[in-house]
Design a protein around this motif. Structure first.
Motif, PDB file in Angstrom:
ATOM      1  N   LEU A 117      99.147  84.522  65.877  1.00  0.00           N
ATOM      2  CA  LEU A 117      99.402  83.657  64.729  1.00  0.00           C
ATOM      3  C   LEU A 117      98.114  83.129  64.102  1.00  0.00           C
ATOM      4  O   LEU A 117      98.033  82.954  62.890  1.00  0.00           O
ATOM      5  N   ALA A 161      99.742  78.053  61.229  1.00  0.00           N
ATOM      6  CA  ALA A 161     100.581  79.223  61.006  1.00  0.00           C
ATOM      7  C   ALA A 161     101.946  79.024  61.647  1.00  0.00           C
ATOM      8  O   ALA A 161     102.057  78.491  62.744  1.00  0.00           O
ATOM      9  N   VAL A 162     102.979  79.476  60.929  1.00  0.00           N
ATOM     10  CA  VAL A 162     104.353  79.358  61.393  1.00  0.00           C
ATOM     11  C   VAL A 162     105.038  80.708  61.272  1.00  0.00           C
ATOM     12  O   VAL A 162     104.900  81.394  60.261  1.00  0.00           O
ATOM     13  N   GLY A 163     105.780  81.086  62.303  1.00  0.00           N
ATOM     14  CA  GLY A 163     106.667  82.233  62.247  1.00  0.00           C
ATOM     15  C   GLY A 163     108.073  81.750  62.582  1.00  0.00           C
ATOM     16  O   GLY A 163     108.288  81.213  63.668  1.00  0.00           O
ATOM     17  N   SER A 210     107.320  82.962  56.952  1.00  0.00           N
ATOM     18  CA  SER A 210     106.057  82.503  57.517  1.00  0.00           C
ATOM     19  C   SER A 210     105.525  81.412  56.607  1.00  0.00           C
ATOM     20  O   SER A 210     105.935  81.290  55.447  1.00  0.00           O
ATOM     21  N   LYS A 233     103.241  77.281  56.688  1.00  0.00           N
ATOM     22  CA  LYS A 233     102.391  76.268  57.300  1.00  0.00           C
ATOM     23  C   LYS A 233     103.194  74.995  57.532  1.00  0.00           C
ATOM     24  O   LYS A 233     104.044  74.628  56.727  1.00  0.00           O
ATOM     25  N   ALA A 265     106.748  77.546  53.005  1.00  0.00           N
ATOM     26  CA  ALA A 265     106.763  78.996  53.166  1.00  0.00           C
ATOM     27  C   ALA A 265     105.736  79.672  52.261  1.00  0.00           C
ATOM     28  O   ALA A 265     105.548  79.270  51.115  1.00  0.00           O
ATOM     29  N   TYR A 273     105.922  83.170  52.669  1.00  0.00           N
ATOM     30  CA  TYR A 273     106.685  84.422  52.615  1.00  0.00           C
ATOM     31  C   TYR A 273     108.099  84.116  53.082  1.00  0.00           C
ATOM     32  O   TYR A 273     108.294  83.349  54.040  1.00  0.00           O
ATOM     33  N   GLN A 318     113.038  83.472  65.871  1.00  0.00           N
ATOM     34  CA  GLN A 318     111.667  83.066  66.157  1.00  0.00           C
ATOM     35  C   GLN A 318     111.455  81.624  65.738  1.00  0.00           C
ATOM     36  O   GLN A 318     112.033  81.159  64.759  1.00  0.00           O
ATOM     37  N   ASP A 349     107.862  79.702  66.159  1.00  0.00           N
ATOM     38  CA  ASP A 349     106.515  79.564  66.715  1.00  0.00           C
ATOM     39  C   ASP A 349     105.602  78.852  65.730  1.00  0.00           C
ATOM     40  O   ASP A 349     105.520  79.241  64.557  1.00  0.00           O
TER      41      ASP A 349
END
Length: 257
Positions: A23, A32-34, A102, A104, A122, A124, A134, A136
């Motif tokens: 990430l 970063a975020v998933g 994805s 922040k 977001a 994306y 997910q 994370d």
């Protein structure tokens, strides 16, 4: 004569360290975020906490490994919410559909209510029915305040911290609330304001009761949004170089406070 048992590898820590490294692109990305989960709410908005914003606010439902369900807040700018094939985003992203995004972690304060909105901005987004679930969050920043160590009514030791990161919408800074558990909480409690940290966690929600009137004892049920820390360490800077020593990781899944 007792046989010495071989040290077993810690697969959970190795997996979390791998996710964190991916990430942050080996430490080059600080926020970063998933996230992938079921969309429960979506509303078109023109502002967030009074700040002009053209896009959508929504909520995504994600399950923890224990089965507890978290409902997390997302914000999507219209320029990001572009679907393929000429389908409008609001038509494709209906409650119950699975969203993959994805982005922040961010916070904004609503000065009218005094409350702070904790959300994922977001960069994306896609409607993806087959996306693997997910949740994370990877953060690199400094501790905005002195860590606060306490114990819950159920006897769990926790330490609350706020990690300072860049605010994308205001070009200033924002403070991400994070919570550490058990042995990790004991360690982090000794850290100081200004310490630089790197961490991996999950965006979680939990209900709590806030005392509104101390005289009458009236309470109001609220929802807290925060990052539950799975892996954390201090970053030591010496002669312009950053070093990360051993990882601090909870021994079991947190969640029941």
């Amino acid at each position: 004569m007792k046989r010495e048992q071989d040290n077993k590898p810690d697969f959970t820590k190795d997996l979390n360290a791998g996710i964190l490294d991916e990430l942050t692109k080996s430490g080059k990305v600080k926020n970063a975020v998933g996230l992938a989960g079921e969309l429960t709410e979506l509303e078109e908005v023109s502002n967030i906490c009074g700040l002009p914003f053209t896009g959508y606010l929504g909520k995504i439902k994600t399950p923890r490994p224990s089965g507890i369900i978290d409902e997390v807040v997302i914000a999507i700018e219209k320029s990001v919410a572009v679907m393929q094939g000429g389908i409008a985003f609001e038509a494709a992203a209906q409650p119950g559909s699975r969203l993959l995004l994805s982005g922040k972690m961010q916070t904004l304060k609503d000065f009218e209510s005094g409350r702070v909105l904790v959300f994922i901005l977001a960069d994306y987004v896609a409607v993806s029915p087959k996306a693997m679930l997910q949740n994370d969050i990877a953060l690199m920043g400094e501790l905005a305040y002195t860590p606060r160590h306490r114990e819950t009514p159920r006897g769990k030791r926790i330490t609350d911290i706020f990690v300072k990161v860049q605010n994308v919408l205001t070009a200033g800074t924002c403070f991400i609330p994070c919570i550490c558990w058990q042995e990790t909480a004991d360690e982090v409690a000794n850290w100081q304001q200004g310490d630089k940290v790197i961490l991996l966690g999950r965006y979680q929600s939990r209900k709590y009761e806030k005392v509104i009137d101390t005289d009458s004892g009236s309470r109001e049920q609220r929802i807290a949004y925060e990052v539950s820390v799975q892996l954390i360490n201090k970053i030591t800077v010496e002669e312009g170089k950053a070093y990360i020593s051993g990882w601090h990781e909870p021994e079991s899944e947190a969640g029941n406070v």
